[in-house]
Design a protein around this motif. Structure first.
Motif, PDB file in Angstrom:
ATOM      1  N   GLN A   1       0.341  -0.977  -0.081  1.00 48.60           N
ATOM      2  CA  GLN A   1      -0.152  -0.008  -0.277  1.00 48.60           C
ATOM      3  C   GLN A   1       1.334   1.219  -0.024  1.00 48.60           C
ATOM      4  O   GLN A   1       0.401   2.006  -1.042  1.00 48.60           O
ATOM      5  CB  GLN A   1      -0.849  -0.035   1.171  1.00 48.60           C
ATOM      6  CG  GLN A   1      -1.670   1.172   1.687  1.00 48.60           C
ATOM      7  CD  GLN A   1      -2.634   1.463   2.455  1.00 48.60           C
ATOM      8  OE1 GLN A   1      -2.754   0.487   2.696  1.00 48.60           O
ATOM      9  NE2 GLN A   1      -4.007   2.376   2.683  1.00 48.60           N
ATOM     10  N   ASP A   2       2.118   1.409   0.956  1.00 49.71           N
ATOM     11  CA  ASP A   2       2.521   2.287   0.695  1.00 49.71           C
ATOM     12  C   ASP A   2       3.977   2.137  -0.333  1.00 49.71           C
ATOM     13  O   ASP A   2       4.850   1.889  -0.087  1.00 49.71           O
ATOM     14  CB  ASP A   2       3.247   2.199   2.553  1.00 49.71           C
ATOM     15  CG  ASP A   2       4.226   3.345   2.360  1.00 49.71           C
ATOM     16  OD1 ASP A   2       4.437   4.554   1.702  1.00 49.71           O
ATOM     17  OD2 ASP A   2       4.607   4.065   4.061  1.00 49.71           O
ATOM     18  N   THR A   3       3.683   3.365  -1.295  1.00 57.04           N
ATOM     19  CA  THR A   3       5.041   3.455  -2.204  1.00 57.04           C
ATOM     20  C   THR A   3       6.179   3.637  -1.361  1.00 57.04           C
ATOM     21  O   THR A   3       7.160   3.454  -2.262  1.00 57.04           O
ATOM     22  CB  THR A   3       4.051   4.456  -2.970  1.00 57.04           C
ATOM     23  OG1 THR A   3       2.969   4.784  -3.278  1.00 57.04           O
ATOM     24  CG2 THR A   3       4.974   4.581  -4.470  1.00 57.04           C
ATOM     25  N   GLN A   4       6.324   4.738  -0.652  1.00 57.00           N
ATOM     26  CA  GLN A   4       7.218   4.573   0.334  1.00 57.00           C
ATOM     27  C   GLN A   4       8.381   3.418   0.608  1.00 57.00           C
ATOM     28  O   GLN A   4       9.827   2.936   1.191  1.00 57.00           O
ATOM     29  CB  GLN A   4       7.522   5.363   1.425  1.00 57.00           C
ATOM     30  CG  GLN A   4       8.670   5.892   2.416  1.00 57.00           C
ATOM     31  CD  GLN A   4       8.943   6.644   2.811  1.00 57.00           C
ATOM     32  OE1 GLN A   4       7.998   6.609   4.575  1.00 57.00           O
ATOM     33  NE2 GLN A   4       9.515   7.667   3.078  1.00 57.00           N
TER      34      GLN A   4
ATOM     35  N   LEU B   1       7.913   0.344  -0.784  1.00 58.34           N
ATOM     36  CA  LEU B   1       8.213  -0.453  -1.959  1.00 58.34           C
ATOM     37  C   LEU B   1       8.939   0.306  -2.577  1.00 58.34           C
ATOM     38  O   LEU B   1      10.400  -0.500  -3.195  1.00 58.34           O
ATOM     39  CB  LEU B   1       6.768   0.076  -2.691  1.00 58.34           C
ATOM     40  CG  LEU B   1       7.033  -0.841  -4.346  1.00 58.34           C
ATOM     41  CD1 LEU B   1       7.923  -2.008  -4.392  1.00 58.34           C
ATOM     42  CD2 LEU B   1       6.269  -0.224  -5.943  1.00 58.34           C
ATOM     43  N   GLN B   2       9.176   1.799  -2.000  1.00 58.14           N
ATOM     44  CA  GLN B   2      10.667   2.715  -2.577  1.00 58.14           C
ATOM     45  C   GLN B   2      11.643   1.808  -2.068  1.00 58.14           C
ATOM     46  O   GLN B   2      12.887   0.869  -2.587  1.00 58.14           O
ATOM     47  CB  GLN B   2      10.911   3.570  -2.662  1.00 58.14           C
ATOM     48  CG  GLN B   2      12.338   4.487  -3.369  1.00 58.14           C
ATOM     49  CD  GLN B   2      11.878   5.986  -3.077  1.00 58.14           C
ATOM     50  OE1 GLN B   2      11.063   6.266  -2.174  1.00 58.14           O
ATOM     51  NE2 GLN B   2      12.078   6.977  -4.220  1.00 58.14           N
TER      52      GLN B   2
ATOM     53  N   ASP C   1      -2.959  -2.360  -7.740  1.00 59.26           N
ATOM     54  CA  ASP C   1      -3.133  -1.145  -6.782  1.00 59.26           C
ATOM     55  C   ASP C   1      -4.103  -1.155  -6.048  1.00 59.26           C
ATOM     56  O   ASP C   1      -5.331  -2.488  -6.038  1.00 59.26           O
ATOM     57  CB  ASP C   1      -3.730   0.527  -7.278  1.00 59.26           C
ATOM     58  CG  ASP C   1      -3.835   1.288  -6.879  1.00 59.26           C
ATOM     59  OD1 ASP C   1      -3.466   2.141  -6.396  1.00 59.26           O
ATOM     60  OD2 ASP C   1      -5.231   1.455  -5.918  1.00 59.26           O
TER      61      ASP C   1
ATOM     62  N   ALA D   1      -0.566   0.482 -10.997  1.00 57.82           N
ATOM     63  CA  ALA D   1       0.745  -0.237  -9.913  1.00 57.82           C
ATOM     64  C   ALA D   1       2.240  -0.137 -11.331  1.00 57.82           C
ATOM     65  O   ALA D   1       3.226   0.162 -10.495  1.00 57.82           O
ATOM     66  CB  ALA D   1       0.598  -1.086 -10.079  1.00 57.82           C
TER      67      ALA D   1
ATOM     68  N   THR E   1       3.511   3.480 -11.731  1.00 60.22           N
ATOM     69  CA  THR E   1       4.421   3.718 -10.100  1.00 60.22           C
ATOM     70  C   THR E   1       5.598   3.459 -10.538  1.00 60.22           C
ATOM     71  O   THR E   1       6.557   3.247 -10.235  1.00 60.22           O
ATOM     72  CB  THR E   1       3.304   2.990  -9.348  1.00 60.22           C
ATOM     73  OG1 THR E   1       2.133   3.827  -9.078  1.00 60.22           O
ATOM     74  CG2 THR E   1       3.796   3.722  -7.555  1.00 60.22           C
ATOM     75  N   LEU E   2       5.508   1.435 -10.694  1.00 60.96           N
ATOM     76  CA  LEU E   2       6.842   0.470 -10.260  1.00 60.96           C
ATOM     77  C   LEU E   2       7.634   1.483 -11.361  1.00 60.96           C
ATOM     78  O   LEU E   2       8.913   1.684 -11.119  1.00 60.96           O
ATOM     79  CB  LEU E   2       6.394  -0.536 -10.761  1.00 60.96           C
ATOM     80  CG  LEU E   2       7.906  -1.452 -10.816  1.00 60.96           C
ATOM     81  CD1 LEU E   2       8.512  -1.990  -9.213  1.00 60.96           C
ATOM     82  CD2 LEU E   2       7.115  -2.539 -11.388  1.00 60.96           C
TER      83      LEU E   2
ATOM     84  N   GLU F   1       8.346   4.197 -13.284  1.00 60.82           N
ATOM     85  CA  GLU F   1       8.758   5.499 -12.158  1.00 60.82           C
ATOM     86  C   GLU F   1      10.157   5.643 -11.645  1.00 60.82           C
ATOM     87  O   GLU F   1      10.550   6.060 -11.731  1.00 60.82           O
ATOM     88  CB  GLU F   1       8.018   6.335 -11.767  1.00 60.82           C
ATOM     89  CG  GLU F   1       7.403   7.225 -12.848  1.00 60.82           C
ATOM     90  CD  GLU F   1       7.818   7.697 -14.110  1.00 60.82           C
ATOM     91  OE1 GLU F   1       8.646   9.073 -13.326  1.00 60.82           O
ATOM     92  OE2 GLU F   1       7.979   7.794 -15.118  1.00 60.82           O
ATOM     93  N   LEU F   2       9.663   4.069 -10.151  1.00 63.13           N
ATOM     94  CA  LEU F   2      10.631   4.048  -9.411  1.00 63.13           C
ATOM     95  C   LEU F   2      11.636   4.115  -9.445  1.00 63.13           C
ATOM     96  O   LEU F   2      13.236   4.135  -9.179  1.00 63.13           O
ATOM     97  CB  LEU F   2       9.484   3.151  -8.335  1.00 63.13           C
ATOM     98  CG  LEU F   2       8.718   3.734  -7.912  1.00 63.13           C
ATOM     99  CD1 LEU F   2       7.952   2.678  -6.231  1.00 63.13           C
ATOM    100  CD2 LEU F   2       9.436   4.554  -6.374  1.00 63.13           C
TER     101      LEU F   2
END
Length: 431
Positions: free
Chosen positions: A158-161, A163-164, A183, A213, A216-217, A219-220
């Motif tokens: 859930q938290d993109t941070q 995941l990063q 997502d 999703a 987002t992935l 871009e990271l």
């Protein structure tokens, strides 16, 4: 053990031989092709009688415990089904019972699978503790105990941070990460968003659940540049996802991806009136999505096709569609559905099987198999011109949750060898 497989048509990465060959196997490896090694004496001879022989398949999405009910250990059933279907390499997802997030659990699973002496098991460790997406698991320690990669299985972070941080940490130790693109907020549901789900009154999962999703992935990964880890994207389901992955690969991102075999043959309307055998995660989508997925498999954009094998407790599967446990068994007929894909798309069978052999092996960290002396003797001999109805009698194990029960499927497996040992054999293939 010395084994001779005679009169087999070899399936390569891009073509199938028209002529037959004899393959000599000694101590788990190919020791000769059409020329016996010095002093060779066969302990066992298998006559392929002109049938095809491929390197055995790799199935990148399998669970070794039951879903729903008591979550029983079904390892022996699943690995027996794998070798009965010509699968020698199985990637075990961590979302079983217990969740694979501790070194001792990894050791127990590996020891037990090796004792069975069936398919090779490649363990995927949990990326976060208990798959809750809040705190990283002990990735390095799990890797030292045999995990080949790390994943959340079907559980999104859930938290993109978080995941990063997970991507950065994995990259620091060159650990591969496998992720489902879904997502957290849009991914819950039992059917694809659209007119069909609306008519049935089912909660719909939009394509955006997958594409948001993915974007987002990507871009990271772009932000990490050359330090980005290798990422495998698991079980995509839409035409739009294919477009995004094709573009990301062209931009140089180090990614691979796979698709559930059911999404290559079934569509959302196959569910009919609430047939719970057609509930998958991600859900089945439209015929245009299916067409795009098929094209992407055959042109190599999608690297692998998987069974996404889920043994579901009978009672858990019989619940109404809005409550039933998603998933189906199927590692035993992964080869059948790949051959069926080749037949329907008028493609060389080698092109379809590449999605479970030459393109799938490297994702597990294995070399691309080739018919050369010294190659590991993980092979399958099969008759792709034989069709048989899928009945409960043919299913290995005690779980029958599949939409294909009663369907006629191609392929009869004559022999499966794992590490040069015959682990599945039709008696009439012996000489």
């Amino acid at each position: 053990m010395s084994i001779l497989i005679k009169n087999a048509r070899l399936v390569h990465a891009r073509h199938t031989d028209a002529q037959t060959s004899d393959v000599y196997i000694v101590e788990g490896r190919i020791a000769g092709i059409n020329e016996a090694p010095a002093g060779f004496v066969a302990n066992q001879v298998v006559d392929a009688a002109g049938r095809k022989m491929s390197f055995a398949l790799a199935d990148l999405a399998v669970r070794l415990t039951e879903k729903g009910g008591n979550q029983r250990d079904v390892m022996a059933d699943v690995l027996s089904a794998a070798v009965a279907g010509g699968v020698a390499h199985v990637a075990c997802l961590p979302d079983g019972s217990p969740i694979l997030d501790e070194p001792l659990l990894i050791d127990i699973l590996r020891n037990k699978s090796e004792a069975l002496g069936l398919a090779h098991v490649h363990v995927l460790g949990a990326l976060t503790q208990d798959l809750k997406g809040t705190q990283l698991a002990e990735l390095v320690t799990l890797s030292e105990h045999g995990c080949i990669a790390f994943t959340q299985a079907d559980e999104p972070i859930q938290d993109t941070q978080i995941l990063q941080r997970a991507l950065s940490y994995a990259a620091s130790f060159k650990l591969p990460v496998w992720l489902r693109a879904t997502d957290f907020y849009l991914g819950g549901g039992f059917a694809a968003s659209g007119a069909y789900a609306s008519r049935l009154g089912l909660s719909g999962v939009p394509v955006a659940a997958e594409t948001i999703a993915l974007l987002t992935l990507f871009e990271l990964l772009h932000s990490m540049g050359a330090q980005a880890p290798v990422v495998h994207i698991a079980r995509i389901s839409s035409a739009r996802a294919v477009e995004l992955i094709r573009r990301a690969k062209s931009e140089g991102l180090r990614i691979t991806c796979d698709v559930n075999m059911h999404h290559l043959h079934l569509v959302d309307t196959d569910m009919g009136y609430f047939n719970n055998q057609y509930v998958f995660n991600p859900p089945l989508r439209s015929s245009s999505d299916r067409s795009a997925l098929r094209t992407a498999v055959l042109d190599g954009t999608i690297d692998a096709v998987v069974s996404d094998h889920v043994a579901v407790d009978f009672d858990a599967k019989q619940l109404p569609v809005g409550q039933t446990q998603a998933g189906a068994v199927g590692t035993q007929w992964l080869i059948s559905l790949l051959v069926q894909l080749a037949v329907e798309e008028r493609a060389d069978i080698a092109n379809a099987l590449a999605a479970a052999v030459s393109r799938a092996y490297p994702i597990l960290g294995l070399p691309v198999p080739a018919w050369v002396v010294g190659a590991a003797a993980d092979v399958v001999v099969f008759d792709d011109e034989s069709y048989q109805p899928l009945t409960e009698v043919l299913v290995c194990g005690h779980h029958y949750n599949t939409p294909y029960l009663g369907f006629e499927l191609p392929v009869e497996i004559w022999a499966t060898l794992v590490g040069g040992r015959v682990v599945h054999l039709q008696s009439y293939s012996l000489v």
